[in-house]
Each structure stands twice: as C-alpha cells, then as structure tokens.
Write a protein that holds these residues in place. Structure first.
Motif, PDB file in Angstrom:
ATOM      1  N   PRO A 226       2.424  -4.853  13.999  1.00 48.47           N
ATOM      2  CA  PRO A 226       1.020  -5.189  14.288  1.00 48.47           C
ATOM      3  C   PRO A 226       0.061  -4.055  13.934  1.00 48.47           C
ATOM      4  CG  PRO A 226       2.431  -5.781  16.144  1.00 48.47           C
ATOM      5  CD  PRO A 226       3.282  -4.994  15.192  1.00 48.47           C
ATOM      6  N   SER A 227      -1.054  -4.421  13.321  1.00 48.80           N
ATOM      7  CA  SER A 227      -2.123  -3.483  12.965  1.00 48.80           C
ATOM      8  C   SER A 227      -1.710  -2.441  11.941  1.00 48.80           C
ATOM      9  CB  SER A 227      -2.678  -2.789  14.218  1.00 48.80           C
ATOM     10  OG  SER A 227      -3.258  -3.736  15.091  1.00 48.80           O
ATOM     11  N   ILE A 228      -0.559  -2.656  11.300  1.00 45.81           N
ATOM     12  CA  ILE A 228      -0.134  -1.761  10.222  1.00 45.81           C
ATOM     13  C   ILE A 228       0.098  -2.535   8.924  1.00 45.81           C
ATOM     14  CG2 ILE A 228       1.695  -0.208   9.419  1.00 45.81           C
ATOM     15  CD1 ILE A 228       1.943   0.902  12.187  1.00 45.81           C
ATOM     16  N   ASN A 229       0.879  -3.619   8.987  1.00 44.14           N
ATOM     17  CA  ASN A 229       1.125  -4.356   7.740  1.00 44.14           C
ATOM     18  C   ASN A 229       1.048  -5.869   7.874  1.00 44.14           C
ATOM     19  OD1 ASN A 229       3.490  -4.747   9.204  1.00 44.14           O
ATOM     20  ND2 ASN A 229       4.839  -4.495   7.434  1.00 44.14           N
ATOM     21  N   ASN A 230       0.695  -6.390   9.053  1.00 42.85           N
ATOM     22  CA  ASN A 230       0.688  -7.852   9.234  1.00 42.85           C
ATOM     23  C   ASN A 230      -0.374  -8.558   8.400  1.00 42.85           C
ATOM     24  OD1 ASN A 230      -0.934  -6.463  11.478  1.00 42.85           O
ATOM     25  ND2 ASN A 230      -1.745  -8.551  11.579  1.00 42.85           N
ATOM     26  N   HIS A 231      -1.403  -7.832   7.965  1.00 36.75           N
ATOM     27  CA  HIS A 231      -2.460  -8.430   7.145  1.00 36.75           C
ATOM     28  C   HIS A 231      -2.041  -8.601   5.686  1.00 36.75           C
ATOM     29  CE1 HIS A 231      -2.738  -4.101   6.584  1.00 36.75           C
ATOM     30  NE2 HIS A 231      -3.413  -4.313   5.471  1.00 36.75           N
ATOM     31  N   GLU A 232      -0.855  -8.124   5.337  1.00 34.33           N
ATOM     32  CA  GLU A 232      -0.422  -8.140   3.935  1.00 34.33           C
ATOM     33  C   GLU A 232       0.530  -9.276   3.595  1.00 34.33           C
ATOM     34  OE1 GLU A 232       0.180  -4.365   1.848  1.00 34.33           O
ATOM     35  OE2 GLU A 232       0.306  -3.427   3.830  1.00 34.33           O
ATOM     36  N   ILE A 233       0.807 -10.161   4.515  1.00 35.39           N
ATOM     37  CA  ILE A 233       1.818 -11.195   4.297  1.00 35.39           C
ATOM     38  C   ILE A 233       1.499 -12.056   3.078  1.00 35.39           C
ATOM     39  CG2 ILE A 233       2.901 -13.262   5.261  1.00 35.39           C
ATOM     40  CD1 ILE A 233       2.553 -11.953   8.047  1.00 35.39           C
ATOM     41  N   MET A 234       0.327 -12.637   3.040  1.00 31.28           N
ATOM     42  CA  MET A 234      -0.019 -13.543   1.935  1.00 31.28           C
ATOM     43  C   MET A 234      -0.030 -12.828   0.583  1.00 31.28           C
ATOM     44  SD  MET A 234      -0.256 -16.494   3.382  1.00 31.28           S
ATOM     45  CE  MET A 234      -1.126 -17.537   2.210  1.00 31.28           C
ATOM     46  N   PRO A 235      -0.724 -11.687   0.432  1.00 29.33           N
ATOM     47  CA  PRO A 235      -0.714 -11.022  -0.872  1.00 29.33           C
ATOM     48  C   PRO A 235       0.660 -10.528  -1.295  1.00 29.33           C
ATOM     49  CG  PRO A 235      -1.851  -9.671   0.769  1.00 29.33           C
ATOM     50  CD  PRO A 235      -1.657 -11.021   1.370  1.00 29.33           C
ATOM     51  N   LEU A 236       1.485 -10.115  -0.339  1.00 28.27           N
ATOM     52  CA  LEU A 236       2.810  -9.630  -0.703  1.00 28.27           C
ATOM     53  C   LEU A 236       3.690 -10.767  -1.214  1.00 28.27           C
ATOM     54  CD1 LEU A 236       4.854  -6.911   1.073  1.00 28.27           C
ATOM     55  CD2 LEU A 236       6.006  -8.980   0.316  1.00 28.27           C
ATOM     56  N   VAL A 237       3.673 -11.900  -0.523  1.00 24.28           N
ATOM     57  CA  VAL A 237       4.495 -13.033  -0.972  1.00 24.28           C
ATOM     58  C   VAL A 237       4.008 -13.525  -2.341  1.00 24.28           C
ATOM     59  CG1 VAL A 237       5.255 -15.381  -0.449  1.00 24.28           C
ATOM     60  CG2 VAL A 237       5.044 -13.704   1.393  1.00 24.28           C
ATOM     61  N   LYS A 238       2.724 -13.530  -2.571  1.00 22.29           N
ATOM     62  CA  LYS A 238       2.173 -13.915  -3.878  1.00 22.29           C
ATOM     63  C   LYS A 238       2.679 -12.976  -4.967  1.00 22.29           C
ATOM     64  CE  LYS A 238      -2.259 -14.832  -6.209  1.00 22.29           C
ATOM     65  NZ  LYS A 238      -2.095 -13.914  -7.369  1.00 22.29           N
ATOM     66  N   GLU A 239       2.677 -11.683  -4.675  1.00 15.22           N
ATOM     67  CA  GLU A 239       3.102 -10.680  -5.661  1.00 15.22           C
ATOM     68  C   GLU A 239       4.578 -10.815  -6.004  1.00 15.22           C
ATOM     69  OE1 GLU A 239       2.766  -7.743  -8.382  1.00 15.22           O
ATOM     70  OE2 GLU A 239       1.038  -8.368  -7.148  1.00 15.22           O
TER      71      GLU A 239
ATOM     72  N   GLN B 263       0.828  -1.202   0.000  1.00 15.77           N
ATOM     73  CA  GLN B 263       0.000   0.000   0.000  1.00 15.77           C
ATOM     74  C   GLN B 263       0.868   1.261   0.000  1.00 15.77           C
ATOM     75  OE1 GLN B 263      -3.324  -0.461  -0.291  1.00 15.77           O
ATOM     76  NE2 GLN B 263      -2.830  -2.655  -0.277  1.00 15.77           N
ATOM     77  N   GLU B 264       0.666   2.125  -0.977  1.00 13.36           N
ATOM     78  CA  GLU B 264       1.443   3.357  -1.062  1.00 13.36           C
ATOM     79  C   GLU B 264       1.213   4.268   0.141  1.00 13.36           C
ATOM     80  OE1 GLU B 264       3.834   5.331  -3.235  1.00 13.36           O
ATOM     81  OE2 GLU B 264       4.291   3.214  -2.987  1.00 13.36           O
TER      82      GLU B 264
ATOM     83  N   ILE C 217       3.975   6.896   4.894  1.00  6.83           N
ATOM     84  CA  ILE C 217       4.122   7.328   6.288  1.00  6.83           C
ATOM     85  C   ILE C 217       5.209   6.545   7.022  1.00  6.83           C
ATOM     86  CG2 ILE C 217       1.776   8.217   6.491  1.00  6.83           C
ATOM     87  CD1 ILE C 217       1.030   5.654   7.983  1.00  6.83           C
ATOM     88  N   LEU C 218       5.437   5.292   6.615  1.00  6.34           N
ATOM     89  CA  LEU C 218       6.466   4.473   7.256  1.00  6.34           C
ATOM     90  C   LEU C 218       7.863   4.775   6.725  1.00  6.34           C
ATOM     91  CD1 LEU C 218       5.132   0.793   7.439  1.00  6.34           C
ATOM     92  CD2 LEU C 218       5.707   2.261   9.368  1.00  6.34           C
ATOM     93  N   GLU C 219       7.959   4.967   5.414  1.00  4.47           N
ATOM     94  CA  GLU C 219       9.242   5.076   4.713  1.00  4.47           C
ATOM     95  C   GLU C 219       9.161   6.216   3.700  1.00  4.47           C
ATOM     96  OE1 GLU C 219       9.490   0.169   4.636  1.00  4.47           O
ATOM     97  OE2 GLU C 219       9.102   1.305   2.803  1.00  4.47           O
ATOM     98  N   PRO C 220       9.067   7.456   4.153  1.00  4.25           N
ATOM     99  CA  PRO C 220       8.650   8.571   3.297  1.00  4.25           C
ATOM    100  C   PRO C 220       9.499   8.865   2.079  1.00  4.25           C
ATOM    101  CG  PRO C 220       9.503   9.361   5.405  1.00  4.25           C
ATOM    102  CD  PRO C 220       9.330   7.888   5.542  1.00  4.25           C
ATOM    103  N   ARG C 221      10.790   8.572   2.114  1.00  2.00           N
ATOM    104  CA  ARG C 221      11.633   8.943   0.975  1.00  2.00           C
ATOM    105  C   ARG C 221      12.222   7.727   0.255  1.00  2.00           C
ATOM    106  NH1 ARG C 221      14.332  14.867   1.804  1.00  2.00           N
ATOM    107  NH2 ARG C 221      12.512  15.844   2.767  1.00  2.00           N
ATOM    108  N   THR C 222      11.534   6.631   0.351  1.00  2.00           N
ATOM    109  CA  THR C 222      11.959   5.424  -0.366  1.00  2.00           C
ATOM    110  C   THR C 222      11.292   5.374  -1.737  1.00  2.00           C
ATOM    111  OG1 THR C 222      10.140   4.194   0.653  1.00  2.00           O
ATOM    112  CG2 THR C 222      12.287   4.089   1.745  1.00  2.00           C
ATOM    113  N   ALA C 223      11.749   4.445  -2.575  1.00  2.56           N
ATOM    114  CA  ALA C 223      11.105   4.225  -3.875  1.00  2.56           C
ATOM    115  C   ALA C 223       9.686   3.729  -3.659  1.00  2.56           C
ATOM    116  CB  ALA C 223      11.910   3.213  -4.684  1.00  2.56           C
ATOM    117  N   SER C 224       8.805   4.063  -4.577  1.00  2.64           N
ATOM    118  CA  SER C 224       7.413   3.634  -4.474  1.00  2.64           C
ATOM    119  C   SER C 224       7.312   2.115  -4.550  1.00  2.64           C
ATOM    120  CB  SER C 224       6.578   4.265  -5.592  1.00  2.64           C
ATOM    121  OG  SER C 224       6.948   3.716  -6.850  1.00  2.64           O
ATOM    122  N   ILE C 225       6.202   1.577  -4.103  1.00  5.13           N
ATOM    123  CA  ILE C 225       5.999   0.125  -4.144  1.00  5.13           C
ATOM    124  C   ILE C 225       6.008  -0.396  -5.590  1.00  5.13           C
ATOM    125  CG2 ILE C 225       4.472  -1.778  -3.508  1.00  5.13           C
ATOM    126  CD1 ILE C 225       5.913  -0.303  -1.174  1.00  5.13           C
ATOM    127  N   PRO C 226       5.294   0.235  -6.545  1.00  4.54           N
ATOM    128  CA  PRO C 226       5.370  -0.238  -7.933  1.00  4.54           C
ATOM    129  C   PRO C 226       6.799  -0.282  -8.467  1.00  4.54           C
ATOM    130  CG  PRO C 226       3.522   1.260  -7.699  1.00  4.54           C
ATOM    131  CD  PRO C 226       4.283   1.320  -6.401  1.00  4.54           C
TER     132      PRO C 226
END
Length: 355
Positions: A236-249, A196-197, A202-211
């Motif tokens: 917790p409660s920020i990105n833990n729900h993204e594990i499965m979709p991220l590994v798939k991607e 999620q962009e 907010i977590l990593e403001p000056r990093t390369a975008s996710i795409p």
C-alpha cells in the motif's frame, strides 16, 4: 534516527529468535569507529559452502501454487526488504536482517542431489520450482553456475521445471531453456514489483533494473519460452497504483499471465520492514504501516491459509478487482499449458529407452 544506507535492503541486524544470546552496537563503539575512520560493520558479502542431504523440498502450504521446490542458495544478495524467506536464515544461526543478504549459503552438491532424485525409481515426475525461497539467479550464480547445471540435469532427464527470478541473468541459459521449452518442460516467472527505478532501488537494491527485466520477458517470449510475471508483493502507498500500467507493459512484451500477492510481514520481517520504511520513506511510513495492518485484521502479518497471501478488506478487494480488469483488458484469453510430466519416465537412466 540513522540515515538510510543505500545498496542494501535491511538497515539493521535483529536478534535471532533461536539464539539464547544477542548483541547490540553501542553508541560509544560507533563514536570510536567514526573517530578512527573505521567501519563498524563488515559490509562485504560472504559465501559459505554447505552440503545438504536433500535438495528437493515438499511444499505443504495450500496457497503457494507449487508442490515441490528447489533452492540452490540460502540467503539472497538481492536484498528485497519484504522477502518472506528472510526468516529461514535464522535456522542457520544468522539474522533475518543484513545477514540474510550478506551471508549467502551455497549448496555445493545441489546438482548431484537433484540427479539422485530424478533417477530414483520411486520418483514420479511433477513440476519442481527452482527459487521457491531465494533467487537462483542472484549475483553469485554468475560465477558458480549451479542453476545452469541444474537446468542441464532437468533437460537430461526430461523433467518439468518452473523458475522464479528477478534477475536478467536467466537469459544466459537461453540455450537450455529453449530445449526444455521444445518439449513443454519449462515455465519462467519474472518478478516485477514496480515500473519505477526509484522504487526498485529502495525495495530491491541489488536486483536487475526494470528495463532489463522487461527486456527479459520480451526475449523469453520471442524465443518460445512460456513466461509470466509476478507482481509481488503489492505494498500500500508504494506500488499499488501501478497495477494497470504494469500489466499493460508486460502484456505488450509477451507475458502469458500475471499473478500477485499482498505484502505480509511475518516473523522477523515486521521489525525489519518497519525500521526500513521509517528510514527510506519517513514522510509516509505511518500510512504504509497502517494500511498493511488494515489488510491483515490489525496486524502486520496474517498466517491464515487462503487469506494471508491476498489479504482482506476494502484495499484487498480493490487490488483484486484491478487485477481482474487488467487481465481481461490486456491479457485476454492468454494462458500457459500444464508442464509435460510424461517424458521423464523414459529418461530415468539418463537416456531414452528403446522399448
């Protein structure tokens, strides 16, 4: 409470634990600046040249996954709020907060020091990880090209090298990486914490975008360069729900593996993160902080080797199981070969021996 300041991770500069004196910004000063139309702080990034005596560091931690690291920069403009390396900025007399991402120390003699190390008769080849502490492809690298010249040195001496980065700038050095990969001398880890962009900003403001990072994984893989992904840290409660979709991607993009760590707020980072989460995510700040404490036995930090990186308890077990399932489902039997340590001895003088 002050408003959330976009474009930087840390929202405050906290006192350096090694300094006897500290300072605070008073309300009357802030009011004066507001009335005069002045900024109370210089928000520009400062580049500070340094000339260390050594550049390759022995890593003694048993749960980091590397024995030697090399960092051409100290401090990191990417501004990741959770970064464990923030504490090391205090050794230089700066704050682990805003200073860490605004005062960047550049090791100008890094390439010469690496060449001296690799040409030493006593040195036996072992993978050296570039960016074990701060990102070697942070914005200033685009101009200085220290990392690119380090890679040229690794290639010259046919020495194995690992890399960790959040920046798509690594693709600038695709030509050198391909040559290294031809002899199995390189492995790249791309750090992707979220899909999620909004979360990334907010977590990593000056990093390369996710795409861009996903495209980087795909491009490296398509060019025969072994690439894995680090989903670090899990918060917790920020990105833990993204594990499965991220590994798939990332599997679809050609990644060979995925690793993770659980957030731990060691040293000064506890105060910096707490301030940040209350400003960036006020509606769930307490939930996030309490869940982190549950992972680390009631504390925001855990320094115990073997436990500190993965945590313990129900939440940590759930994360572990999700990664186990995701790897089996999407990555199957993919793996990367150990890096080649056999060629270097022939190139100690900078050119191959005839006999």
């Amino acid at each position: 409470m002050e408003e959330f300041q976009k474009g930087r991770g840390a929202q405050i500069n906290i006192s350096n634990r090694f300094l006897e004196n500290s300072h605070e910004v008073r309300d009357d000063f802030l009011n004066y600046c507001a009335a005069e139309g002045d900024e109370p702080h210089d928000t520009r990034t400062s580049i500070i040249e340094t000339f260390p005596k050594t550049i390759v560091n022995k890593v003694t931690s048993p749960d980091v996954g590397m024995n030697f690291s090399l960092n051409p920069y100290q401090g990191c403009e990417h501004g990741c709020i959770y970064c464990y390396a923030r504490n090391s900025h205090e050794y230089w007399g700066f704050s682990a907060g805003k200073d860490f991402e605004q005062k960047i120390l550049v090791k100008r003699n890094a390439v010469a020091l690496l060449e001296k190390k690799l040409s030493s008769k006593s040195w036996k080849a072992e993978p050296i990880v570039v960016s074990g502490n701060t990102d070697c492809y942070q914005p200033v690298e685009k101009k200085l090209e220290i990392t690119r010249n380090l890679l040229k040195t690794f290639l010259k001496y046919r020495h194995p090298v690992g890399m960790i980065t959040k920046n798509s700038l690594v693709l600038r050095d695709l030509d050198i990486l391909k040559e290294l990969a031809a002899d199995n001398l390189v492995h790249v880890n791309i750090s992707i914490t979220s899909l999620q962009e909004h979360t990334r900003r907010i977590l990593e403001p000056r990093t390369a975008s996710i795409p861009k990072r996903l495209k980087t994984v795909e491009t490296l893989s398509n060019n025969g360069i072994p690439v894995s992904v680090m989903m670090a840290p899990i918060i917790p409660s920020i990105n833990n729900h993204e594990i499965m979709p991220l590994v798939k991607e990332i599997a679809e993009r050609g990644a060979l593996g995925v690793g993770y760590t659980i957030v731990r707020l060691n040293g000064a980072i506890g105060e910096i993160f707490t301030d940040w989460v209350r400003k960036a995510l006020p509606e769930r700040a307490d939930k996030v902080l309490h869940q982190i404490e549950q992972i680390h036995g009631g504390s925001l930090n855990d320094s115990r080797f073997g436990i500190r990186m993965k945590g313990e308890g129900e939440f940590a077990d759930q994360v572990k199981q999700q990664f186990k399932i995701a790897r089996k489902l999407y990555l199957g039997d993919r793996s990367s070969k150990p890096l080649n340590c056999e060629l270097h001895e022939q190139y100690k003088t900078g050119q191959m021996k005839l006999f």
